[in-house]
Design a protein around this motif. Sequence first.
Motif, PDB file in Angstrom:
ATOM      1  N   UNK A  30      20.185  22.831  30.664  1.00  0.00           N
ATOM      2  CA  UNK A  30      20.651  23.987  31.428  1.00  0.00           C
ATOM      3  C   UNK A  30      21.404  24.970  30.541  1.00  0.00           C
ATOM      4  N   UNK A  31      21.249  26.257  30.847  1.00  0.00           N
ATOM      5  CA  UNK A  31      22.075  27.280  30.209  1.00  0.00           C
ATOM      6  C   UNK A  31      23.440  27.260  30.894  1.00  0.00           C
ATOM      7  N   UNK A  32      24.507  27.284  30.103  1.00  0.00           N
ATOM      8  CA  UNK A  32      25.868  27.201  30.635  1.00  0.00           C
ATOM      9  C   UNK A  32      26.444  28.603  30.797  1.00  0.00           C
ATOM     10  N   UNK A  33      26.877  28.919  32.023  1.00  0.00           N
ATOM     11  CA  UNK A  33      27.435  30.241  32.300  1.00  0.00           C
ATOM     12  C   UNK A  33      28.814  30.151  32.922  1.00  0.00           C
ATOM     13  N   UNK A  34      29.546  31.260  32.868  1.00  0.00           N
ATOM     14  CA  UNK A  34      30.895  31.305  33.437  1.00  0.00           C
ATOM     15  C   UNK A  34      31.073  32.531  34.332  1.00  0.00           C
ATOM     16  N   UNK A  35      31.615  32.286  35.517  1.00  0.00           N
ATOM     17  CA  UNK A  35      32.069  33.336  36.419  1.00  0.00           C
ATOM     18  C   UNK A  35      33.503  33.687  36.025  1.00  0.00           C
ATOM     19  N   UNK A  36      33.840  34.976  36.092  1.00  0.00           N
ATOM     20  CA  UNK A  36      35.205  35.408  35.790  1.00  0.00           C
ATOM     21  C   UNK A  36      35.545  36.606  36.661  1.00  0.00           C
ATOM     22  N   UNK A  37      36.661  36.533  37.365  1.00  0.00           N
ATOM     23  CA  UNK A  37      37.116  37.649  38.190  1.00  0.00           C
ATOM     24  C   UNK A  37      37.932  38.619  37.343  1.00  0.00           C
ATOM     25  N   UNK A  38      37.556  39.897  37.383  1.00  0.00           N
ATOM     26  CA  UNK A  38      38.307  40.907  36.636  1.00  0.00           C
ATOM     27  C   UNK A  38      39.718  41.056  37.203  1.00  0.00           C
ATOM     28  N   UNK A  39      39.802  41.269  38.516  1.00  0.00           N
ATOM     29  CA  UNK A  39      41.132  41.544  39.084  1.00  0.00           C
ATOM     30  C   UNK A  39      41.764  40.260  39.634  1.00  0.00           C
ATOM     31  N   UNK A  40      43.054  40.331  39.933  1.00  0.00           N
ATOM     32  CA  UNK A  40      43.778  39.222  40.561  1.00  0.00           C
ATOM     33  C   UNK A  40      44.579  39.793  41.717  1.00  0.00           C
ATOM     34  N   UNK A  41      44.382  39.225  42.903  1.00  0.00           N
ATOM     35  CA  UNK A  41      44.979  39.753  44.130  1.00  0.00           C
ATOM     36  C   UNK A  41      46.440  40.161  44.000  1.00  0.00           C
ATOM     37  N   UNK A  42      47.269  39.220  43.505  1.00  0.00           N
ATOM     38  CA  UNK A  42      48.719  39.408  43.597  1.00  0.00           C
ATOM     39  C   UNK A  42      49.399  39.538  42.232  1.00  0.00           C
ATOM     40  N   UNK A  43      48.613  39.750  41.179  1.00  0.00           N
ATOM     41  CA  UNK A  43      49.231  39.896  39.862  1.00  0.00           C
ATOM     42  C   UNK A  43      50.049  41.195  39.835  1.00  0.00           C
ATOM     43  N   UNK A  44      51.367  41.098  39.517  1.00  0.00           N
ATOM     44  CA  UNK A  44      52.218  42.301  39.566  1.00  0.00           C
ATOM     45  C   UNK A  44      51.723  43.427  38.659  1.00  0.00           C
ATOM     46  N   UNK A  45      51.148  43.083  37.513  1.00  0.00           N
ATOM     47  CA  UNK A  45      50.637  44.130  36.611  1.00  0.00           C
ATOM     48  C   UNK A  45      49.461  44.854  37.239  1.00  0.00           C
ATOM     49  N   UNK A  46      48.566  44.089  37.898  1.00  0.00           N
ATOM     50  CA  UNK A  46      47.430  44.732  38.567  1.00  0.00           C
ATOM     51  C   UNK A  46      47.920  45.617  39.717  1.00  0.00           C
ATOM     52  N   UNK A  47      48.868  45.106  40.502  1.00  0.00           N
ATOM     53  CA  UNK A  47      49.390  45.877  41.640  1.00  0.00           C
ATOM     54  C   UNK A  47      50.081  47.161  41.171  1.00  0.00           C
ATOM     55  N   UNK A  48      50.748  47.073  40.029  1.00  0.00           N
ATOM     56  CA  UNK A  48      51.398  48.270  39.446  1.00  0.00           C
ATOM     57  C   UNK A  48      50.343  49.301  39.036  1.00  0.00           C
ATOM     58  N   UNK A  49      49.301  48.836  38.329  1.00  0.00           N
ATOM     59  CA  UNK A  49      48.217  49.748  37.937  1.00  0.00           C
ATOM     60  C   UNK A  49      47.555  50.369  39.165  1.00  0.00           C
ATOM     61  N   UNK A  50      47.342  49.555  40.197  1.00  0.00           N
ATOM     62  CA  UNK A  50      46.687  50.046  41.415  1.00  0.00           C
ATOM     63  C   UNK A  50      47.545  51.124  42.092  1.00  0.00           C
ATOM     64  N   UNK A  51      48.866  50.916  42.092  1.00  0.00           N
ATOM     65  CA  UNK A  51      49.755  51.912  42.721  1.00  0.00           C
ATOM     66  C   UNK A  51      49.777  53.205  41.907  1.00  0.00           C
ATOM     67  N   UNK A  52      49.420  53.126  40.630  1.00  0.00           N
ATOM     68  CA  UNK A  52      49.285  54.325  39.783  1.00  0.00           C
ATOM     69  C   UNK A  52      47.852  54.872  39.796  1.00  0.00           C
ATOM     70  N   UNK A  53      47.087  54.481  40.795  1.00  0.00           N
ATOM     71  CA  UNK A  53      45.675  54.879  40.945  1.00  0.00           C
ATOM     72  C   UNK A  53      44.895  54.614  39.652  1.00  0.00           C
ATOM     73  N   UNK A  54      45.226  53.491  38.998  1.00  0.00           N
ATOM     74  CA  UNK A  54      44.535  53.018  37.786  1.00  0.00           C
ATOM     75  C   UNK A  54      44.611  54.007  36.619  1.00  0.00           C
ATOM     76  N   UNK A  55      45.665  54.870  36.640  1.00  0.00           N
ATOM     77  CA  UNK A  55      45.900  55.746  35.473  1.00  0.00           C
ATOM     78  C   UNK A  55      46.564  54.930  34.355  1.00  0.00           C
ATOM     79  N   UNK A  56      47.292  53.865  34.724  1.00  0.00           N
ATOM     80  CA  UNK A  56      47.814  52.925  33.727  1.00  0.00           C
ATOM     81  C   UNK A  56      46.864  51.725  33.644  1.00  0.00           C
ATOM     82  N   UNK A  57      46.882  51.041  32.482  1.00  0.00           N
ATOM     83  CA  UNK A  57      45.938  49.946  32.273  1.00  0.00           C
ATOM     84  C   UNK A  57      46.647  48.705  31.723  1.00  0.00           C
ATOM     85  N   UNK A  58      47.826  48.419  32.272  1.00  0.00           N
ATOM     86  CA  UNK A  58      48.591  47.255  31.789  1.00  0.00           C
ATOM     87  C   UNK A  58      47.826  45.943  32.005  1.00  0.00           C
ATOM     88  N   UNK A  59      47.238  45.803  33.191  1.00  0.00           N
ATOM     89  CA  UNK A  59      46.610  44.523  33.541  1.00  0.00           C
ATOM     90  C   UNK A  59      45.364  44.207  32.705  1.00  0.00           C
TER      91      UNK A  59
END
Length: 396
Positions: A104-133
Amino acid sequence: MCFWWYWQKEKRVPYVKFMEANYPPGFSYEDFGPLFTAEFFDSNQWADILKASGAKYVVLTSKHHEGFTLWGSKYSWNWNAVDVGPKRDLVAELATSVRNRTDLHFGLYHSLFEWFNPLFLEDASNVFKTRKFPTSKSLPELYELVTKYQPEIIWSDGDGNAPDTYWNSTGFLAWLYNDSPVRDTVVTNDRWGVGSICTHGGFYTCSDRYNPGHLLPHKWENCMTIDKKSWGYRRNAQLDDYLTIEDLVKQLVETVSCGGNLLMNIGPTHDGRIAVIFEERLRQMGAWLKVNGEAIYGTKPWRVQNDTVTPEVWYTFSPKEGKVNAIFLNWPASGMLELSEPQAKFGETQVKLVGYEEPLKWVALGEKGIVIALPQLTPQQFPCQWGWTLQLTDVN
């Protein structure tokens, strides 16, 4: 899979009540970490089950939207399977077993975002103008995954409503396809930022459980679940919640006829087991493919995908042998199967039931169409259950 979101974000009443009734006050999602123990996880056993299923590739969820990584990521401190819970690198163990014991070929799923990560939530509140996460978490993780485990499929997900420029998807993919250790073999999907799904990617997934029922111009995948209601493991699932093997064979045949691959999801338990109902479905699929695999593997879509007269008949084409495969899901009580699409040639066309020795008798219906006399078989003589393949040679 989405328990945390339903409980803490959407605050769905059954979830909130369940937690109040069964867990101490103040119990947080993070407190589940040590309860994920994987003491029964045996990657060799998993690899053997996967091999028995007839699958050609496997995709492990290395990190879902809650950010917990199944490997000891240095970008996910104290929220990974090496530091918390199993205290094991589950990605490494499965990768090793799959490579040592299967093709079998081995593959990996990976989620870009994380629901409750504070860095992601901060970027989202900045309408993704910041890219900390993405710069401190998602992208370093992806590079780490590829360099360390060399997966041949990267199944990306969870754009968090952010554009691909926020994730620097094109930058990562340029490295993946040009300079990474898997540059010669890797394939990817289409979930790399808002607007990319079903538009850009190696293979298209379009939506969860995507099964259009018609031919698509681009390679695609039907990513679906054996448990109709969940991508994870549900302790309270009822038997009716699981697709039957007949349902799964139907999904496979419809998908492949229309040019797609089937990615069949199972949810393992917190203690590392593949529940026996999932194992049975996988082994049943493998048993069916052992007989009918030549109508699935290495095939291309034919000029039509399904028969217009007889329902539940799906076509594939084997280019090497020049054979048309007609997979029929219902055995006709009359013993006669009418196919409206193949154009038979008298004295040339041959019809064979896969798994049965003798050639079958047939009659052409004018310009187009053919009626085939199926053999009269006892239950023991049937080559398989759940669906059968007719191979037609020398037809138009």
